[in-house]
Enzyme design. Structure first.
Site, PDB file in Angstrom:
ATOM      1  N   TYR A 329       0.857  -1.195   0.000  1.00 25.68           N
ATOM      2  CA  TYR A 329       0.000   0.000   0.000  1.00 25.68           C
ATOM      3  C   TYR A 329       0.889   1.240   0.000  1.00 25.68           C
ATOM      4  O   TYR A 329       1.765   1.394   0.834  1.00 25.68           O
ATOM      5  CB  TYR A 329      -0.875  -0.043   1.248  1.00 25.68           C
ATOM      6  CG  TYR A 329      -2.011   0.961   1.339  1.00 25.68           C
ATOM      7  CD1 TYR A 329      -2.204   1.973   0.401  1.00 25.68           C
ATOM      8  CD2 TYR A 329      -2.930   0.874   2.379  1.00 25.68           C
ATOM      9  CE1 TYR A 329      -3.237   2.871   0.506  1.00 25.68           C
ATOM     10  CE2 TYR A 329      -3.990   1.782   2.501  1.00 25.68           C
ATOM     11  CZ  TYR A 329      -4.145   2.778   1.566  1.00 25.68           C
ATOM     12  OH  TYR A 329      -5.182   3.677   1.680  1.00 25.68           O
ATOM     13  N   CYS A 330       0.666   2.130  -0.985  1.00 24.92           N
ATOM     14  CA  CYS A 330       1.367   3.415  -1.066  1.00 24.92           C
ATOM     15  C   CYS A 330       2.887   3.192  -1.157  1.00 24.92           C
ATOM     16  O   CYS A 330       3.352   2.466  -2.022  1.00 24.92           O
ATOM     17  CB  CYS A 330       0.983   4.298   0.121  1.00 24.92           C
ATOM     18  SG  CYS A 330       1.510   6.019  -0.020  1.00 24.92           S
ATOM     19  N   ILE A 331       3.671   3.796  -0.269  1.00 30.54           N
ATOM     20  CA  ILE A 331       5.126   3.661  -0.339  1.00 30.54           C
ATOM     21  C   ILE A 331       5.546   2.208  -0.171  1.00 30.54           C
ATOM     22  O   ILE A 331       6.572   1.772  -0.714  1.00 30.54           O
ATOM     23  CB  ILE A 331       5.822   4.550   0.710  1.00 30.54           C
ATOM     24  CG1 ILE A 331       7.332   4.560   0.510  1.00 30.54           C
ATOM     25  CG2 ILE A 331       5.475   4.108   2.126  1.00 30.54           C
ATOM     26  CD1 ILE A 331       8.070   5.523   1.434  1.00 30.54           C
TER      27      ILE A 331
END
Length: 598
Positions: A329-331
Protein backbone atom coordinates in the site's frame (compact mmCIF):
# COMPACT_ATOMS: atom_id res chain seq x y z
CA UNK A 1 -34.86 45.63 39.64
CA UNK A 2 -36.96 44.31 36.75
CA UNK A 3 -36.64 40.87 35.18
CA UNK A 4 -35.04 42.36 32.06
CA UNK A 5 -32.56 44.29 34.18
CA UNK A 6 -31.65 41.13 36.11
CA UNK A 7 -31.10 39.17 32.85
CA UNK A 8 -28.98 42.00 31.38
CA UNK A 9 -26.93 42.17 34.57
CA UNK A 10 -26.35 38.40 34.53
CA UNK A 11 -25.35 38.49 30.84
CA UNK A 12 -22.99 41.40 31.46
CA UNK A 13 -21.38 39.53 34.34
CA UNK A 14 -20.90 36.48 32.12
CA UNK A 15 -19.34 38.60 29.38
CA UNK A 16 -17.06 40.30 31.92
CA UNK A 17 -16.04 36.90 33.28
CA UNK A 18 -15.21 35.60 29.80
CA UNK A 19 -13.12 38.67 29.01
CA UNK A 20 -11.16 38.05 32.19
CA UNK A 21 -10.67 34.40 31.17
CA UNK A 22 -9.27 35.50 27.81
CA UNK A 23 -6.83 37.81 29.54
CA UNK A 24 -5.71 34.98 31.86
CA UNK A 25 -5.36 32.58 28.94
CA UNK A 26 -3.02 35.00 27.19
CA UNK A 27 -0.26 34.13 29.66
CA UNK A 28 -0.70 30.42 28.97
CA UNK A 29 -0.78 31.16 25.24
CA UNK A 30 2.58 32.96 25.43
CA UNK A 31 4.08 30.06 27.40
CA UNK A 32 2.89 27.57 24.79
CA UNK A 33 4.39 29.60 21.95
CA UNK A 34 7.69 29.77 23.84
CA UNK A 35 8.02 26.00 23.44
CA UNK A 36 8.30 26.32 19.66
CA UNK A 37 11.63 25.18 18.28
CA UNK A 38 13.21 26.87 15.27
CA UNK A 39 12.40 25.21 11.95
CA UNK A 40 14.80 25.62 9.08
CA UNK A 41 13.45 27.93 6.41
CA UNK A 42 13.78 25.37 3.61
CA UNK A 43 11.11 23.20 5.25
CA UNK A 44 8.56 25.99 5.40
CA UNK A 45 8.53 27.62 1.98
CA UNK A 46 9.90 27.29 -1.56
CA UNK A 47 13.44 28.49 -2.14
CA UNK A 48 14.42 31.98 -3.24
CA UNK A 49 15.14 30.75 -6.76
CA UNK A 50 11.49 29.79 -7.13
CA UNK A 51 10.28 33.25 -6.16
CA UNK A 52 12.86 34.92 -8.39
CA UNK A 53 11.98 32.85 -11.46
CA UNK A 54 8.25 33.32 -10.83
CA UNK A 55 8.59 37.09 -10.52
CA UNK A 56 10.74 37.22 -13.66
CA UNK A 57 8.16 35.20 -15.60
CA UNK A 58 5.37 37.51 -14.43
CA UNK A 59 7.19 40.65 -15.56
CA UNK A 60 8.18 39.00 -18.82
CA UNK A 61 4.53 38.25 -19.50
CA UNK A 62 3.64 41.84 -18.59
CA UNK A 63 6.21 43.28 -21.02
CA UNK A 64 5.43 40.83 -23.83
CA UNK A 65 1.63 40.99 -23.47
CA UNK A 66 0.88 44.38 -21.87
CA UNK A 67 -2.55 44.55 -23.45
CA UNK A 68 -3.66 41.28 -21.86
CA UNK A 69 -2.31 42.25 -18.43
CA UNK A 70 -3.87 45.74 -18.55
CA UNK A 71 -7.16 44.21 -19.65
CA UNK A 72 -7.12 41.96 -16.59
CA UNK A 73 -6.29 44.89 -14.32
CA UNK A 74 -8.98 47.14 -15.79
CA UNK A 75 -11.54 44.34 -15.55
CA UNK A 76 -10.62 43.73 -11.89
CA UNK A 77 -10.73 47.38 -10.85
CA UNK A 78 -13.89 47.98 -12.81
CA UNK A 79 -15.71 45.11 -11.15
CA UNK A 80 -14.32 46.12 -7.75
CA UNK A 81 -15.55 49.72 -8.14
CA UNK A 82 -18.96 48.70 -9.44
CA UNK A 83 -19.33 46.19 -6.63
CA UNK A 84 -18.32 48.79 -3.98
CA UNK A 85 -20.91 51.26 -5.31
CA UNK A 86 -23.64 48.60 -5.32
CA UNK A 87 -22.75 47.59 -1.75
CA UNK A 88 -22.77 51.21 -0.60
CA UNK A 89 -26.21 51.73 -2.09
CA UNK A 90 -27.47 48.64 -0.30
CA UNK A 91 -26.15 49.99 2.99
CA UNK A 92 -27.69 53.42 2.47
CA UNK A 93 -31.10 52.09 1.47
CA UNK A 94 -30.96 49.21 3.95
CA UNK A 95 -31.75 46.95 1.04
CA UNK A 96 -30.70 43.42 0.26
CA UNK A 97 -27.29 42.50 -1.07
CA UNK A 98 -26.58 43.27 -4.74
CA UNK A 99 -26.68 40.64 -7.47
CA UNK A 100 -24.24 37.84 -6.70
CA UNK A 101 -22.70 35.63 -9.36
CA UNK A 102 -19.85 34.31 -7.21
CA UNK A 103 -19.30 30.54 -7.25
CA UNK A 104 -20.95 28.23 -4.75
CA UNK A 105 -18.55 27.30 -1.99
CA UNK A 106 -19.27 25.22 1.15
CA UNK A 107 -17.26 27.66 3.27
CA UNK A 108 -19.94 30.30 2.66
CA UNK A 109 -23.03 28.43 3.81
CA UNK A 110 -24.32 31.04 6.25
CA UNK A 111 -27.28 32.90 4.62
CA UNK A 112 -25.75 36.22 5.67
CA UNK A 113 -23.06 35.76 2.99
CA UNK A 114 -25.86 36.17 0.43
CA UNK A 115 -28.28 38.55 2.17
CA UNK A 116 -26.27 40.95 4.32
CA UNK A 117 -24.60 43.80 2.34
CA UNK A 118 -21.43 43.76 4.49
CA UNK A 119 -20.75 40.05 4.35
CA UNK A 120 -21.85 39.76 0.75
CA UNK A 121 -19.48 42.57 -0.20
CA UNK A 122 -16.57 40.77 1.49
CA UNK A 123 -17.44 37.45 -0.15
CA UNK A 124 -17.79 38.86 -3.66
CA UNK A 125 -14.61 40.91 -3.31
CA UNK A 126 -12.74 37.80 -2.17
CA UNK A 127 -13.78 35.86 -5.26
CA UNK A 128 -13.02 38.81 -7.53
CA UNK A 129 -9.52 39.09 -6.08
CA UNK A 130 -8.98 35.32 -6.27
CA UNK A 131 -9.92 35.29 -9.95
CA UNK A 132 -7.62 38.25 -10.65
CA UNK A 133 -4.69 36.47 -9.00
CA UNK A 134 -5.35 33.29 -10.97
CA UNK A 135 -5.56 35.23 -14.25
CA UNK A 136 -2.29 37.04 -13.53
CA UNK A 137 -0.30 33.80 -13.26
CA UNK A 138 -2.01 31.88 -16.04
CA UNK A 139 0.50 30.69 -18.63
CA UNK A 140 3.49 32.63 -17.39
CA UNK A 141 6.29 32.85 -19.94
CA UNK A 142 9.66 31.17 -19.55
CA UNK A 143 8.60 28.65 -16.89
CA UNK A 144 8.82 24.90 -17.26
CA UNK A 145 5.57 22.98 -16.57
CA UNK A 146 6.66 21.92 -13.08
CA UNK A 147 7.45 25.47 -11.97
CA UNK A 148 4.18 26.72 -13.49
CA UNK A 149 2.35 24.06 -11.53
CA UNK A 150 4.09 25.18 -8.33
CA UNK A 151 3.22 28.84 -8.98
CA UNK A 152 -0.43 27.89 -9.37
CA UNK A 153 -0.38 25.69 -6.27
CA UNK A 154 1.21 28.22 -3.93
CA UNK A 155 -1.01 31.01 -5.28
CA UNK A 156 -4.01 28.86 -4.46
CA UNK A 157 -2.58 28.34 -0.98
CA UNK A 158 -2.46 32.10 -0.44
CA UNK A 159 -6.01 32.50 -1.76
CA UNK A 160 -7.32 29.79 0.57
CA UNK A 161 -5.43 31.15 3.56
CA UNK A 162 -6.87 34.66 3.10
CA UNK A 163 -10.50 33.55 2.81
CA UNK A 164 -12.72 35.79 4.98
CA UNK A 165 -14.14 32.69 6.65
CA UNK A 166 -10.74 32.22 8.34
CA UNK A 167 -10.97 35.46 10.37
CA UNK A 168 -13.21 36.36 13.29
CA UNK A 169 -14.15 39.85 12.11
CA UNK A 170 -15.35 38.58 8.71
CA UNK A 171 -16.94 35.26 9.69
CA UNK A 172 -20.66 35.64 10.47
CA UNK A 173 -20.86 32.15 12.02
CA UNK A 174 -18.14 33.02 14.52
CA UNK A 175 -19.59 36.45 15.31
CA UNK A 176 -23.10 35.09 15.81
CA UNK A 177 -21.82 32.36 18.09
CA UNK A 178 -19.73 34.82 20.10
CA UNK A 179 -22.80 36.99 20.70
CA UNK A 180 -25.04 34.02 21.50
CA UNK A 181 -22.58 32.60 24.05
CA UNK A 182 -21.57 35.93 25.61
CA UNK A 183 -18.01 35.35 24.47
CA UNK A 184 -17.82 31.75 25.75
CA UNK A 185 -17.11 30.44 22.23
CA UNK A 186 -14.05 32.72 22.02
CA UNK A 187 -12.80 31.47 25.38
CA UNK A 188 -13.33 27.85 24.28
CA UNK A 189 -11.62 28.54 20.96
CA UNK A 190 -8.60 30.08 22.63
CA UNK A 191 -8.39 27.12 24.99
CA UNK A 192 -8.55 24.76 22.01
CA UNK A 193 -5.75 26.65 20.28
CA UNK A 194 -3.57 26.65 23.41
CA UNK A 195 -4.09 22.91 23.89
CA UNK A 196 -3.02 22.31 20.28
CA UNK A 197 0.10 24.42 20.82
CA UNK A 198 0.93 22.57 24.02
CA UNK A 199 0.42 19.15 22.41
CA UNK A 200 2.80 20.02 19.57
CA UNK A 201 5.59 21.88 21.39
CA UNK A 202 4.52 25.32 20.20
CA UNK A 203 3.60 24.28 16.64
CA UNK A 204 0.01 25.13 15.72
CA UNK A 205 -1.39 21.84 14.44
CA UNK A 206 -5.18 21.75 14.64
CA UNK A 207 -6.59 18.63 16.30
CA UNK A 208 -8.90 16.99 13.78
CA UNK A 209 -10.50 14.37 16.00
CA UNK A 210 -11.34 14.08 19.68
CA UNK A 211 -8.06 12.68 21.11
CA UNK A 212 -9.93 10.90 23.90
CA UNK A 213 -12.52 9.20 21.69
CA UNK A 214 -10.34 6.40 20.32
CA UNK A 215 -7.74 4.00 21.66
CA UNK A 216 -5.96 1.63 19.29
CA UNK A 217 -6.66 -1.89 20.45
CA UNK A 218 -9.88 -0.92 22.24
CA UNK A 219 -12.17 0.67 19.67
CA UNK A 220 -9.79 0.84 16.69
CA UNK A 221 -7.71 -2.03 15.31
CA UNK A 222 -9.76 -4.64 17.16
CA UNK A 223 -9.78 -7.55 14.72
CA UNK A 224 -8.60 -10.60 16.66
CA UNK A 225 -5.05 -11.82 16.04
CA UNK A 226 -1.59 -12.03 17.49
CA UNK A 227 1.99 -10.92 16.89
CA UNK A 228 3.87 -14.03 15.76
CA UNK A 229 7.21 -12.43 14.86
CA UNK A 230 9.08 -9.29 15.80
CA UNK A 231 12.37 -7.73 14.79
CA UNK A 232 13.78 -4.23 14.85
CA UNK A 233 11.74 -3.11 11.84
CA UNK A 234 8.30 -4.63 12.26
CA UNK A 235 5.85 -6.84 14.09
CA UNK A 236 4.14 -9.54 12.04
CA UNK A 237 0.48 -9.93 12.99
CA UNK A 238 -1.43 -13.07 12.08
CA UNK A 239 -5.19 -12.64 12.18
CA UNK A 240 -7.42 -15.32 13.60
CA UNK A 241 -9.40 -17.32 11.08
CA UNK A 242 -13.16 -16.84 11.21
CA UNK A 243 -13.97 -19.59 8.71
CA UNK A 244 -13.52 -23.33 9.26
CA UNK A 245 -11.48 -23.63 6.10
CA UNK A 246 -9.06 -21.16 4.55
CA UNK A 247 -7.13 -20.89 1.30
CA UNK A 248 -3.78 -22.65 1.57
CA UNK A 249 -1.72 -19.78 0.13
CA UNK A 250 -1.63 -16.99 2.71
CA UNK A 251 -1.70 -13.24 2.16
CA UNK A 252 0.61 -10.67 3.78
CA UNK A 253 -0.16 -6.94 3.64
CA UNK A 254 2.65 -4.38 3.74
CA UNK A 255 1.11 -1.03 4.76
CA UNK A 256 2.91 2.30 4.39
CA UNK A 257 5.25 3.27 7.21
CA UNK A 258 4.42 6.95 6.77
CA UNK A 259 1.22 6.21 8.71
CA UNK A 260 0.02 3.20 10.68
CA UNK A 261 -1.56 -0.01 9.46
CA UNK A 262 -4.84 0.26 11.34
CA UNK A 263 -6.26 2.43 8.57
CA UNK A 264 -7.22 -1.02 7.23
CA UNK A 265 -8.85 -1.95 10.55
CA UNK A 266 -10.54 1.18 11.89
CA UNK A 267 -13.85 -0.24 13.05
CA UNK A 268 -15.46 -3.63 12.31
CA UNK A 269 -17.93 -2.14 9.84
CA UNK A 270 -15.20 -0.62 7.63
CA UNK A 271 -12.28 -2.98 8.30
CA UNK A 272 -10.67 -4.44 5.19
CA UNK A 273 -8.62 -6.71 7.46
CA UNK A 274 -11.77 -8.19 9.01
CA UNK A 275 -13.40 -8.54 5.60
CA UNK A 276 -10.40 -10.44 4.20
CA UNK A 277 -10.52 -12.99 7.03
CA UNK A 278 -14.26 -13.42 6.44
CA UNK A 279 -13.54 -14.38 2.81
CA UNK A 280 -11.47 -17.34 3.98
CA UNK A 281 -7.95 -15.97 3.53
CA UNK A 282 -5.18 -16.54 6.05
CA UNK A 283 -4.01 -13.00 6.64
CA UNK A 284 -0.77 -11.53 7.98
CA UNK A 285 -0.14 -7.79 8.31
CA UNK A 286 3.15 -6.00 8.91
CA UNK A 287 3.10 -3.33 11.62
CA UNK A 288 6.13 -1.11 11.10
CA UNK A 289 8.13 0.38 13.94
CA UNK A 290 7.79 4.12 14.57
CA UNK A 291 11.47 5.13 14.27
CA UNK A 292 13.36 7.06 16.90
CA UNK A 293 16.85 8.58 16.62
CA UNK A 294 18.48 5.14 16.68
CA UNK A 295 17.04 4.44 13.22
CA UNK A 296 19.07 7.12 11.43
CA UNK A 297 21.10 4.38 9.69
CA UNK A 298 18.02 2.69 8.18
CA UNK A 299 17.67 2.96 4.41
CA UNK A 300 15.59 1.48 1.63
CA UNK A 301 17.86 -1.56 1.74
CA UNK A 302 16.92 -2.16 5.38
CA UNK A 303 13.20 -1.99 4.62
CA UNK A 304 13.68 -4.48 1.78
CA UNK A 305 16.02 -6.93 3.54
CA UNK A 306 14.89 -6.75 7.17
CA UNK A 307 11.32 -5.85 6.32
CA UNK A 308 9.85 -7.29 3.13
CA UNK A 309 12.13 -10.27 2.56
CA UNK A 310 12.11 -11.25 6.23
CA UNK A 311 8.31 -11.02 6.47
CA UNK A 312 7.90 -13.07 3.28
CA UNK A 313 10.18 -15.80 4.63
CA UNK A 314 8.45 -15.83 8.02
CA UNK A 315 5.02 -16.23 6.41
CA UNK A 316 6.36 -18.98 4.14
CA UNK A 317 7.68 -20.78 7.20
CA UNK A 318 4.46 -20.35 9.16
CA UNK A 319 2.25 -21.52 6.31
CA UNK A 320 4.47 -24.23 4.89
CA UNK A 321 3.97 -22.70 1.45
CA UNK A 322 6.84 -22.04 -0.96
CA UNK A 323 5.05 -19.05 -2.47
CA UNK A 324 2.71 -16.50 -0.89
CA UNK A 325 0.52 -13.59 -1.99
CA UNK A 326 1.49 -10.05 -1.06
CA UNK A 327 -0.05 -6.57 -0.95
CA UNK A 328 1.79 -3.25 -0.87
CA UNK A 329 0.00 0.00 0.00
CA UNK A 330 1.37 3.41 -1.07
CA UNK A 331 5.13 3.66 -0.34
CA UNK A 332 5.05 0.00 0.69
CA UNK A 333 3.74 -0.79 -2.79
CA UNK A 334 6.66 1.09 -4.30
CA UNK A 335 9.08 -0.87 -2.10
CA UNK A 336 7.28 -4.14 -2.81
CA UNK A 337 7.96 -3.62 -6.51
CA UNK A 338 11.66 -3.12 -5.71
CA UNK A 339 11.60 -6.32 -3.66
CA UNK A 340 10.02 -8.28 -6.52
CA UNK A 341 12.69 -7.00 -8.89
CA UNK A 342 15.39 -8.11 -6.44
CA UNK A 343 13.81 -11.56 -6.06
CA UNK A 344 13.77 -11.90 -9.84
CA UNK A 345 17.48 -11.04 -10.04
CA UNK A 346 18.28 -13.55 -7.28
CA UNK A 347 16.20 -16.26 -8.92
CA UNK A 348 14.04 -16.67 -5.82
CA UNK A 349 10.45 -17.63 -6.65
CA UNK A 350 8.72 -16.77 -3.36
CA UNK A 351 5.78 -14.61 -4.43
CA UNK A 352 2.72 -16.06 -6.12
CA UNK A 353 0.94 -12.77 -6.83
CA UNK A 354 1.22 -9.12 -5.87
CA UNK A 355 -1.43 -6.47 -5.31
CA UNK A 356 -0.68 -2.77 -5.24
CA UNK A 357 -2.90 -0.27 -3.42
CA UNK A 358 -2.41 3.33 -4.67
CA UNK A 359 1.27 2.70 -5.34
CA UNK A 360 3.63 4.78 -7.48
CA UNK A 361 6.49 3.16 -9.34
CA UNK A 362 6.72 5.56 -12.29
CA UNK A 363 7.55 9.04 -11.00
CA UNK A 364 7.81 10.80 -14.35
CA UNK A 365 4.65 12.68 -13.33
CA UNK A 366 4.64 13.23 -9.58
CA UNK A 367 1.07 14.52 -9.37
CA UNK A 368 -0.09 17.09 -6.82
CA UNK A 369 2.50 16.15 -4.22
CA UNK A 370 5.19 17.03 -6.77
CA UNK A 371 5.04 20.69 -5.70
CA UNK A 372 6.99 19.61 -2.60
CA UNK A 373 9.54 17.46 -4.45
CA UNK A 374 11.80 20.10 -5.99
CA UNK A 375 15.33 20.67 -4.70
CA UNK A 376 14.38 23.56 -2.42
CA UNK A 377 12.24 21.36 -0.18
CA UNK A 378 14.27 18.15 -0.60
CA UNK A 379 17.50 20.00 0.16
CA UNK A 380 15.88 21.19 3.37
CA UNK A 381 14.84 17.66 4.28
CA UNK A 382 18.33 16.38 3.56
CA UNK A 383 19.81 19.05 5.84
CA UNK A 384 17.26 18.25 8.54
CA UNK A 385 17.91 14.50 8.60
CA UNK A 386 21.68 15.01 8.42
CA UNK A 387 21.30 17.09 11.57
CA UNK A 388 18.60 15.10 13.41
CA UNK A 389 18.90 11.59 11.97
CA UNK A 390 15.17 11.24 11.36
CA UNK A 391 12.43 13.17 9.63
CA UNK A 392 9.87 14.05 12.28
CA UNK A 393 6.24 13.15 11.72
CA UNK A 394 5.23 16.83 11.74
CA UNK A 395 6.72 17.53 8.30
CA UNK A 396 5.01 14.71 6.42
CA UNK A 397 1.69 15.29 8.18
CA UNK A 398 1.80 19.01 7.40
CA UNK A 399 2.74 18.39 3.77
CA UNK A 400 -0.17 16.05 3.14
CA UNK A 401 -2.54 18.37 5.00
CA UNK A 402 -1.64 21.31 2.74
CA UNK A 403 -2.60 19.25 -0.29
CA UNK A 404 -6.15 19.55 1.08
CA UNK A 405 -5.75 22.71 3.13
CA UNK A 406 -9.41 23.74 3.29
CA UNK A 407 -10.52 20.29 4.47
CA UNK A 408 -7.63 19.46 6.79
CA UNK A 409 -6.43 22.85 8.07
CA UNK A 410 -8.66 25.89 7.66
CA UNK A 411 -12.15 24.42 8.13
CA UNK A 412 -11.15 22.42 11.24
CA UNK A 413 -9.32 25.50 12.59
CA UNK A 414 -12.40 27.68 12.10
CA UNK A 415 -14.58 25.17 13.96
CA UNK A 416 -12.12 24.75 16.79
CA UNK A 417 -10.68 28.25 17.24
CA UNK A 418 -13.38 30.64 15.99
CA UNK A 419 -16.49 28.68 16.90
CA UNK A 420 -15.00 27.06 19.99
CA UNK A 421 -16.39 23.60 19.22
CA UNK A 422 -14.71 20.39 20.32
CA UNK A 423 -13.20 18.24 17.56
CA UNK A 424 -15.48 15.40 16.41
CA UNK A 425 -15.04 11.73 17.25
CA UNK A 426 -13.99 10.63 13.75
CA UNK A 427 -11.92 7.46 13.39
CA UNK A 428 -10.38 8.35 10.03
CA UNK A 429 -9.25 11.77 11.25
CA UNK A 430 -7.87 10.19 14.44
CA UNK A 431 -5.72 7.90 12.28
CA UNK A 432 -4.72 10.84 10.08
CA UNK A 433 -3.25 12.59 13.11
CA UNK A 434 -1.40 9.50 14.30
CA UNK A 435 1.57 9.88 11.96
CA UNK A 436 5.07 8.46 12.23
CA UNK A 437 8.70 9.49 11.86
CA UNK A 438 10.89 8.47 8.92
CA UNK A 439 14.49 7.24 9.10
CA UNK A 440 16.76 9.91 7.64
CA UNK A 441 18.72 7.81 5.16
CA UNK A 442 15.59 6.09 3.88
CA UNK A 443 13.77 9.42 3.36
CA UNK A 444 16.60 10.89 1.30
CA UNK A 445 17.07 7.74 -0.81
CA UNK A 446 13.36 7.61 -1.55
CA UNK A 447 13.07 11.30 -2.40
CA UNK A 448 16.28 11.57 -4.44
CA UNK A 449 16.38 8.21 -6.18
CA UNK A 450 12.73 7.47 -6.79
CA UNK A 451 10.63 10.66 -6.54
CA UNK A 452 13.17 12.95 -8.20
CA UNK A 453 15.36 10.54 -10.15
CA UNK A 454 12.67 8.09 -11.31
CA UNK A 455 15.50 5.54 -11.29
CA UNK A 456 13.30 2.46 -11.06
CA UNK A 457 11.02 3.16 -14.04
CA UNK A 458 12.93 5.80 -16.00
CA UNK A 459 15.98 5.75 -18.23
CA UNK A 460 19.27 4.53 -16.80
CA UNK A 461 20.64 1.47 -15.04
CA UNK A 462 17.95 1.31 -12.34
CA UNK A 463 17.52 2.05 -8.66
CA UNK A 464 20.72 1.20 -6.74
CA UNK A 465 20.23 -0.92 -3.64
CA UNK A 466 21.89 -3.94 -2.00
CA UNK A 467 24.75 -4.03 -4.48
CA UNK A 468 22.58 -4.11 -7.60
CA UNK A 469 20.28 -1.96 -9.74
CA UNK A 470 16.57 -2.74 -9.80
CA UNK A 471 14.35 -2.20 -12.83
CA UNK A 472 10.59 -2.08 -13.16
CA UNK A 473 10.41 -4.53 -16.05
CA UNK A 474 11.80 -7.23 -13.73
CA UNK A 475 8.46 -7.36 -11.88
CA UNK A 476 6.97 -10.42 -13.57
CA UNK A 477 4.60 -12.00 -11.03
CA UNK A 478 0.82 -11.85 -11.60
CA UNK A 479 -0.34 -8.47 -10.35
CA UNK A 480 -3.45 -6.48 -9.55
CA UNK A 481 -3.32 -2.72 -9.01
CA UNK A 482 -5.96 -0.59 -7.36
CA UNK A 483 -5.65 3.15 -7.92
CA UNK A 484 -8.01 5.93 -6.85
CA UNK A 485 -9.56 8.49 -9.17
CA UNK A 486 -9.06 11.63 -7.05
CA UNK A 487 -5.90 10.51 -5.24
CA UNK A 488 -3.81 13.59 -4.38
CA UNK A 489 -0.79 11.57 -3.18
CA UNK A 490 -0.45 8.77 -5.73
CA UNK A 491 -2.00 10.05 -8.97
CA UNK A 492 -3.84 7.18 -10.64
CA UNK A 493 -2.46 7.92 -14.10
CA UNK A 494 1.08 7.62 -12.76
CA UNK A 495 0.15 4.38 -11.01
CA UNK A 496 -1.25 3.07 -14.30
CA UNK A 497 1.90 3.99 -16.23
CA UNK A 498 4.06 2.18 -13.70
CA UNK A 499 1.97 -0.98 -13.77
CA UNK A 500 1.96 -0.92 -17.54
CA UNK A 501 5.78 -0.92 -17.57
CA UNK A 502 6.04 -3.99 -15.36
CA UNK A 503 7.10 -7.21 -17.04
CA UNK A 504 4.17 -9.30 -15.86
CA UNK A 505 1.96 -10.85 -18.52
CA UNK A 506 -0.88 -11.26 -16.02
CA UNK A 507 -2.07 -7.77 -15.03
CA UNK A 508 -5.32 -6.36 -13.72
CA UNK A 509 -5.93 -2.65 -13.14
CA UNK A 510 -8.88 -1.36 -11.12
CA UNK A 511 -9.70 2.33 -10.72
CA UNK A 512 -11.71 3.13 -7.61
CA UNK A 513 -13.71 6.30 -7.21
CA UNK A 514 -12.67 8.73 -4.46
CA UNK A 515 -9.21 9.37 -3.00
CA UNK A 516 -6.12 7.87 -1.44
CA UNK A 517 -7.89 6.56 1.67
CA UNK A 518 -11.64 6.54 0.99
CA UNK A 519 -11.11 4.77 -2.33
CA UNK A 520 -9.36 1.89 -0.53
CA UNK A 521 -11.36 1.86 2.72
CA UNK A 522 -14.62 1.46 0.83
CA UNK A 523 -16.64 -1.26 2.60
CA UNK A 524 -19.57 -2.94 0.85
CA UNK A 525 -22.02 -1.78 3.51
CA UNK A 526 -21.49 1.88 2.59
CA UNK A 527 -22.53 1.39 -1.05
CA UNK A 528 -20.72 4.63 -1.69
CA UNK A 529 -17.99 4.54 -4.34
CA UNK A 530 -17.93 2.57 -7.56
CA UNK A 531 -14.97 1.38 -9.63
CA UNK A 532 -13.80 0.98 -13.22
CA UNK A 533 -12.26 -1.94 -15.10
CA UNK A 534 -10.80 -2.37 -18.57
CA UNK A 535 -8.92 -5.45 -19.78
CA UNK A 536 -6.95 -3.42 -22.33
CA UNK A 537 -3.71 -1.58 -21.52
CA UNK A 538 -3.48 1.38 -23.93
CA UNK A 539 -0.46 3.65 -23.50
CA UNK A 540 -2.58 6.66 -22.52
CA UNK A 541 -4.31 6.19 -19.14
CA UNK A 542 -7.04 8.64 -20.19
CA UNK A 543 -7.81 6.31 -23.09
CA UNK A 544 -7.97 3.42 -20.62
CA UNK A 545 -10.53 5.30 -18.52
CA UNK A 546 -12.59 6.29 -21.57
CA UNK A 547 -12.89 2.62 -22.54
CA UNK A 548 -13.48 1.34 -19.01
CA UNK A 549 -16.70 -0.08 -17.60
CA UNK A 550 -18.06 1.43 -14.40
CA UNK A 551 -19.35 -0.88 -11.69
CA UNK A 552 -21.43 0.13 -8.68
CA UNK A 553 -20.02 -0.48 -5.22
CA UNK A 554 -16.64 -1.41 -3.84
CA UNK A 555 -13.85 -3.17 -5.72
CA UNK A 556 -13.28 -5.50 -2.74
CA UNK A 557 -15.32 -8.40 -4.14
CA UNK A 558 -13.71 -8.18 -7.59
CA UNK A 559 -10.25 -8.26 -6.03
CA UNK A 560 -11.34 -11.04 -3.65
CA UNK A 561 -12.27 -13.21 -6.64
CA UNK A 562 -8.96 -12.39 -8.33
CA UNK A 563 -7.04 -13.30 -5.17
CA UNK A 564 -9.04 -16.48 -4.51
CA UNK A 565 -8.13 -17.82 -7.95
CA UNK A 566 -4.46 -17.46 -6.98
CA UNK A 567 -4.68 -18.78 -3.43
CA UNK A 568 -4.88 -22.55 -3.97
CA UNK A 569 -7.28 -24.97 -2.36
CA UNK A 570 -9.05 -24.60 0.94
CA UNK A 571 -7.99 -26.61 3.97
CA UNK A 572 -8.67 -26.42 7.73
CA UNK A 573 -7.88 -22.90 8.89
CA UNK A 574 -4.58 -22.60 10.78
CA UNK A 575 -4.19 -21.60 14.43
CA UNK A 576 -2.25 -18.50 15.40
CA UNK A 577 1.53 -19.05 15.22
CA UNK A 578 3.32 -22.34 15.72
CA UNK A 579 5.96 -23.84 17.99
CA UNK A 580 8.68 -21.64 16.53
CA UNK A 581 6.41 -18.59 16.27
CA UNK A 582 4.62 -18.23 19.61
CA UNK A 583 2.15 -15.39 20.04
CA UNK A 584 4.19 -12.50 21.48
CA UNK A 585 1.29 -10.07 21.97
CA UNK A 586 -2.35 -9.72 21.01
CA UNK A 587 -3.19 -7.70 17.91
CA UNK A 588 -2.70 -4.84 17.16
CA UNK A 589 0.69 -5.36 18.81
CA UNK A 590 3.05 -2.98 20.55
CA UNK A 591 4.77 -1.08 17.71
CA UNK A 592 1.54 0.59 16.57
CA UNK A 593 1.01 2.33 19.92
CA UNK A 594 4.64 3.30 20.61
CA UNK A 595 5.39 7.03 20.62
CA UNK A 596 9.16 7.51 20.44
CA UNK A 597 10.71 10.66 21.85
CA UNK A 598 12.88 12.67 19.45
Amino acid sequence: MTTNEIEFHEESEKLKENLQKIEALSTRFAAALAQKKPIRHALQAPGEDFFASSAAAYWQKTFNSPGEMFEHQIEFWGKTLRHAIEAQQSFLTQGTAPADNSPKDPRFRNPLWDTHPYFNYIKQQYFLTAKALEQSIDKLEGLDPQTQRRVEYFTRQMIDMMAPTNFLATNPDALERAVETEGQSLVDGLENMIRDLERNNGELVVTLSDPDAFTVGENLGTTEGGVVFRNRMFELIQYKAVTEKAYEIPLVIFPPWINKFYILDLKPENSLIKWITEQGFTLYVVSWVNPDLSFADVGMDTYIEDGFLTAIDQVRSLSGQDKINVVGYCIAGTTLSLTLSLLKQRGEDKVNSATFFTALTDFSDQGEVGVFLDDDFVDGIEEEVADKGVMGSLYMARTFSYLRANDLIYTPAVRSYLLGTAPPAFDLLHWNGDSTNLPGRMAVEYLRGLCQGDQFAGEGPGFPVLGTHLRIEEVEVPLCAIACETDHIAAWRSSYRGMRKMGSKDKTFILSESGHIAGIVNPPSKKKYGHYTNDDWPEDPTEWQAGATRHDGTWWFRWGEWLASRSGKKKPAPALGDSSHPVLADAPGTYVIARPTL
